[in-house]
Design a protein around this motif. Sequence first.
Motif, short mmCIF file in Angstrom:
data_model
loop_
_atom_site.label_atom_id
_atom_site.label_comp_id
_atom_site.label_asym_id
_atom_site.label_seq_id
_atom_site.Cartn_x
_atom_site.Cartn_y
_atom_site.Cartn_z
N VAL A 40 58.31 -16.31 2.05
CA VAL A 40 57.05 -16.35 2.79
C VAL A 40 56.68 -17.81 3.05
CG1 VAL A 40 54.59 -15.74 2.77
CG2 VAL A 40 56.26 -14.22 1.66
N ASN A 41 56.30 -18.09 4.28
CA ASN A 41 55.84 -19.45 4.63
C ASN A 41 54.38 -19.59 4.17
OD1 ASN A 41 54.88 -21.79 5.81
ND2 ASN A 41 56.02 -21.49 7.73
N PRO A 42 54.12 -20.42 3.15
CA PRO A 42 52.77 -20.48 2.57
C PRO A 42 51.80 -21.34 3.39
CG PRO A 42 54.19 -22.01 1.42
CD PRO A 42 55.06 -21.33 2.45
N GLU A 43 52.34 -22.05 4.38
CA GLU A 43 51.52 -22.93 5.22
C GLU A 43 50.77 -23.97 4.38
OE1 GLU A 43 49.87 -20.77 8.91
OE2 GLU A 43 49.73 -19.25 7.33
N ARG A 44 51.41 -24.42 3.32
CA ARG A 44 50.86 -25.50 2.48
C ARG A 44 52.00 -26.09 1.66
NH1 ARG A 44 46.24 -22.55 0.20
NH2 ARG A 44 46.63 -21.26 2.04
N ASP A 45 51.76 -27.23 1.06
CA ASP A 45 52.81 -27.94 0.31
C ASP A 45 53.15 -27.21 -0.99
OD1 ASP A 45 52.91 -29.91 2.23
OD2 ASP A 45 51.43 -31.19 1.21
N ILE A 46 54.43 -27.37 -1.38
CA ILE A 46 54.88 -26.81 -2.66
C ILE A 46 54.90 -27.94 -3.68
CG2 ILE A 46 56.74 -25.57 -3.85
CD1 ILE A 46 57.77 -24.66 -1.10
N GLN A 47 54.34 -27.68 -4.84
CA GLN A 47 54.32 -28.69 -5.90
C GLN A 47 55.76 -29.05 -6.33
OE1 GLN A 47 51.37 -30.11 -7.31
NE2 GLN A 47 50.52 -29.12 -5.48
N PRO A 48 56.05 -30.33 -6.56
CA PRO A 48 57.42 -30.75 -6.91
C PRO A 48 57.98 -30.02 -8.13
CG PRO A 48 56.05 -32.66 -6.39
CD PRO A 48 55.13 -31.48 -6.40
N PHE A 49 57.16 -29.78 -9.15
CA PHE A 49 57.69 -29.13 -10.36
C PHE A 49 58.09 -27.68 -10.05
CE2 PHE A 49 53.40 -27.42 -10.69
CZ PHE A 49 53.56 -26.19 -11.32
N VAL A 50 57.41 -27.06 -9.06
CA VAL A 50 57.75 -25.69 -8.67
C VAL A 50 59.09 -25.68 -7.92
CG1 VAL A 50 57.05 -23.68 -7.30
CG2 VAL A 50 55.33 -24.97 -8.59
N VAL A 51 59.30 -26.68 -7.08
CA VAL A 51 60.58 -26.81 -6.37
C VAL A 51 61.71 -26.90 -7.38
CG1 VAL A 51 61.97 -28.23 -4.81
CG2 VAL A 51 59.52 -27.88 -4.35
N ASN A 52 61.53 -27.73 -8.41
CA ASN A 52 62.56 -27.88 -9.45
C ASN A 52 62.78 -26.58 -10.22
OD1 ASN A 52 62.97 -30.58 -8.85
ND2 ASN A 52 61.36 -31.28 -10.27
N LEU A 53 61.70 -25.81 -10.44
CA LEU A 53 61.78 -24.58 -11.23
C LEU A 53 62.45 -23.45 -10.45
CD1 LEU A 53 60.85 -23.19 -13.94
CD2 LEU A 53 58.80 -22.48 -12.68
N THR A 54 62.04 -23.26 -9.19
CA THR A 54 62.52 -22.10 -8.42
C THR A 54 63.67 -22.43 -7.48
OG1 THR A 54 60.96 -22.49 -6.59
CG2 THR A 54 60.18 -21.14 -8.43
N GLY A 55 63.77 -23.69 -7.09
CA GLY A 55 64.78 -24.07 -6.10
C GLY A 55 64.32 -23.80 -4.68
N ILE A 56 63.08 -23.29 -4.50
CA ILE A 56 62.55 -23.01 -3.17
C ILE A 56 61.85 -24.26 -2.64
CG2 ILE A 56 60.93 -21.60 -1.83
CD1 ILE A 56 61.27 -19.40 -4.00
N ASN A 57 62.29 -24.75 -1.47
CA ASN A 57 61.65 -25.94 -0.88
C ASN A 57 61.12 -25.63 0.52
OD1 ASN A 57 63.81 -26.35 1.09
ND2 ASN A 57 65.05 -27.03 -0.67
N SER A 58 60.37 -26.55 1.08
CA SER A 58 59.70 -26.33 2.37
C SER A 58 60.67 -26.05 3.50
CB SER A 58 58.82 -27.54 2.71
OG SER A 58 57.81 -27.69 1.75
N ASN A 59 61.85 -26.69 3.46
CA ASN A 59 62.85 -26.46 4.52
C ASN A 59 63.29 -25.01 4.57
OD1 ASN A 59 62.87 -29.09 5.49
ND2 ASN A 59 64.45 -29.75 4.01
N MET A 60 63.41 -24.40 3.40
CA MET A 60 63.84 -23.00 3.33
C MET A 60 62.81 -22.05 3.96
SD MET A 60 65.22 -22.96 -0.62
CE MET A 60 65.37 -21.18 -0.70
N LEU A 61 61.55 -22.50 4.02
CA LEU A 61 60.45 -21.61 4.41
C LEU A 61 59.97 -21.82 5.85
CD1 LEU A 61 58.35 -21.84 1.11
CD2 LEU A 61 60.13 -20.19 1.70
N LYS A 62 60.58 -22.78 6.55
CA LYS A 62 60.11 -23.10 7.90
C LYS A 62 60.12 -21.88 8.83
CE LYS A 62 61.11 -28.06 8.22
NZ LYS A 62 62.04 -29.06 8.77
N ASN A 63 61.20 -21.11 8.75
CA ASN A 63 61.33 -19.95 9.64
C ASN A 63 60.99 -18.62 8.96
OD1 ASN A 63 62.27 -21.55 11.83
ND2 ASN A 63 64.30 -21.65 10.84
N ALA A 64 60.47 -18.70 7.73
CA ALA A 64 60.09 -17.47 7.00
C ALA A 64 58.79 -16.91 7.58
CB ALA A 64 59.90 -17.80 5.51
N PRO A 65 58.58 -15.60 7.47
CA PRO A 65 57.32 -15.02 7.99
C PRO A 65 56.12 -15.53 7.20
CG PRO A 65 58.53 -13.41 6.68
CD PRO A 65 59.45 -14.59 6.86
#
Length: 456
Positions: A40-65
């Motif tokens: 899901v595209n959250p339309e907001r920034d992802i916290q760096p520690f969350v990126v490290n934890l889940t591996g989900i980054n903003s680039n992955m979500l650009k085209n997500a609904p």
Amino acid sequence: MYAILDIETTGGKYNEEGITEIAIYQFDGHKVTDQFISLVNPERDIQPFVVNLTGINSNMLKNAPKFYEVAKRIVEITEDCIIVAHNSSFDYRILKTEFKRLGFPFKRKTLCTVELSKQLIPDMASYSLGKLTRALGIPMSDRHRANGDAMATVKLFKMLLSKDLDKVIVKDAIKVEQKSKMAPNLNSIIEEMPSDTGVYYIHNSEGDIIYIGKSNNIRKRIIQHFTGTNSKSKKIQRLVNTVTYEKTGSELAALLKESAEIKKNKPIFNRALRRTIFTHALYSSIDDNGYINLSIDKSNREETPITTFSTRASGKHFLFKAVEEYNLCQKLTGLYQTKTSCFKFDVKECQGACINEEPIDLYNKKVTSLIEKYTYNSKNILIIDKGRAIEEKSVFLIENGIFKGMGFFDLNHQINNKKILSSLITPMDNDRDTQHIIQSYMRRNKRLKIIDLNNN
């Protein structure tokens, strides 16, 4: 019906988080009936520690609904469902926050597998999803990703349902479902029943259990209840609102669960059952000559029986077969009343224990081997039987001759590791009924796999 889900978020300030990934499994208590998994595209920034934890980054979500694009699907798959999650207060809060942003009031009943686990699997070192599933031997992939965590929660919840002997989870679920259901049609209830071995629960309109039964074919047995003409069947037909069931695969598991759950729930139409399910037992004694004698007697004697029987006739039948198998004396097993030799000695099939001709130690050795086979006193064993699916097995734990409980497993390491095994086992009472159920089942099923824990 349950909607078992997991949500990954951006992190950040309370109630300002956005969803980055969601996985929902619709679960009917037995199998997954629908699923929805999406980034899901959250339309907001992802916290760096969350990126490290889940591996989900903003680039992955650009085209997500965006959330509003998946909101309708989330409403549909959770409609008339109880939301189940590991720490459900977090996931439910996030969902409600996202719907609130759209101006939509999202309201569902929730169940938390953390709280349920603390009740049904006490004394675990940790109740975090990763550590708990590892301790229970539940396989898990993609930790801290919505799909991996949601599927692990499905497997955990299925285990918790089987451990819930008081049926609190199921009774609560029925109360939720009744709000959206019209009066039941008996045929529609029958159509939902499986032709499998298990335990079934007949509920009234309040969700209370009014009858618990066990069958090797649940569907067939429910049809008998709904077409029966005796007074009990007619009362059940008048009061029934819902029937739930739990597959066990193993008939032994069904027999034990039925016995334990009737005692815990005390349904009104089970109360007329006999106090005990066996009337006679096999006892041993030593006569004046030193021979071990066997006898069938009423089961109300003070000494511990070797094994128990539903009727005197079934006990006698067992003894006649034992005399043949172990070459025992009819007189010393109470099957032939005589003051001299037994009939089998007269036809050269008895070694003469009846007239003190067979050596005492040799005869007693044969009797002792029979006793050891048909009793589990002082034994430390696992009984392995069929499970609810092809890849699964049921397991029954006996320690020092005491039945501890039962569970299900699909990986051998789950029963080879004592810590995991003790967590898998649902504790059950070791009363005279459970002893009778286990012993009679072991007598009837010679091909059961028995693991001697003293040799492990």
